[in-house]
Design an enzyme around this catalytic site. Sequence first.
Site, PDB file in Angstrom:
ATOM      1  N   ALA A  61       8.565  34.835  53.768  1.00  0.00           N
ATOM      2  CA  ALA A  61       9.358  35.473  52.722  1.00  0.00           C
ATOM      3  C   ALA A  61      10.614  36.080  53.328  1.00  0.00           C
ATOM      4  CB  ALA A  61       8.530  36.548  52.026  1.00  0.00           C
ATOM      5  N   THR A  62      11.766  35.794  52.710  1.00  0.00           N
ATOM      6  CA  THR A  62      13.036  36.258  53.259  1.00  0.00           C
ATOM      7  C   THR A  62      13.600  37.484  52.548  1.00  0.00           C
ATOM      8  OG1 THR A  62      14.320  34.778  51.840  1.00  0.00           O
ATOM      9  CG2 THR A  62      13.645  33.931  54.001  1.00  0.00           C
ATOM     10  N   ARG A  99       0.174  35.084  45.213  1.00  0.00           N
ATOM     11  CA  ARG A  99      -0.293  34.246  46.324  1.00  0.00           C
ATOM     12  C   ARG A  99      -1.795  34.396  46.540  1.00  0.00           C
ATOM     13  NH1 ARG A  99       4.066  36.996  50.038  1.00  0.00           N
ATOM     14  NH2 ARG A  99       5.837  36.552  48.681  1.00  0.00           N
ATOM     15  N   HIS A 154       5.515  38.948  43.539  1.00  0.00           N
ATOM     16  CA  HIS A 154       5.394  37.700  44.299  1.00  0.00           C
ATOM     17  C   HIS A 154       4.124  37.713  45.149  1.00  0.00           C
ATOM     18  CE1 HIS A 154       8.509  34.517  44.501  1.00  0.00           C
ATOM     19  NE2 HIS A 154       9.185  35.358  43.727  1.00  0.00           N
ATOM     20  N   ARG A 193      14.512  32.035  37.947  1.00  0.00           N
ATOM     21  CA  ARG A 193      13.349  32.125  37.067  1.00  0.00           C
ATOM     22  C   ARG A 193      12.973  30.783  36.429  1.00  0.00           C
ATOM     23  NH1 ARG A 193      11.817  35.833  39.550  1.00  0.00           N
ATOM     24  NH2 ARG A 193      12.136  37.986  39.046  1.00  0.00           N
TER      25      ARG A 193
END
Length: 172
Positions: free
Chosen positions: A34-35, A54, A50, A12
């Site tokens: 993205a994993t 974007r 997340h 964070r």
Amino acid sequence: MSELVLVTGGVRSGKSAYAQKIAESSGAKVFYIATAEALDTEMRKRIRTHKRSRAKSWVTIEEPLNLVKAINSLPSENKAVILDCLTLFISNLIHKGRSDAQVYSEIKKIMKALRKKAVLSIVVTNEVGSGIVPENRLSRRFRDLQGRVNQITAKEADRVCLLVSGIPVQIK
């Protein structure tokens, strides 16, 4: 010529937001790899948050394990790639039974693929070496792997930025 940027820092600390800012300023089409895997309610919520952060014009590729294949599948146009994040990727590999040597080998292949396929690559990772020594073997293995992977990636990177409380500090 390609540029590889490593963005590291604590949990964070603003790493993903900073990586996104770099990508936005590039003017290139952005691909976001993205994993994370949505294995529980809390992770599903984090992933949704997340995604909302974007730009809608960005292409998101969700790939928890085969990053080289994901990178190589990208179109051959001027582009920026955000890989977020190596920390979850390493965790994914550990849970699939990969050895340390296999993890290091995979990271080296990923760096080569990014160099070939993107004008700008931004790799996000966590800095985990500043805390206490974990009490169990798996956690110590993860911490050690993460530290070594970060070293491999930082050595390959053109720029390295450490995020501290949301403030970027250029260290390379």
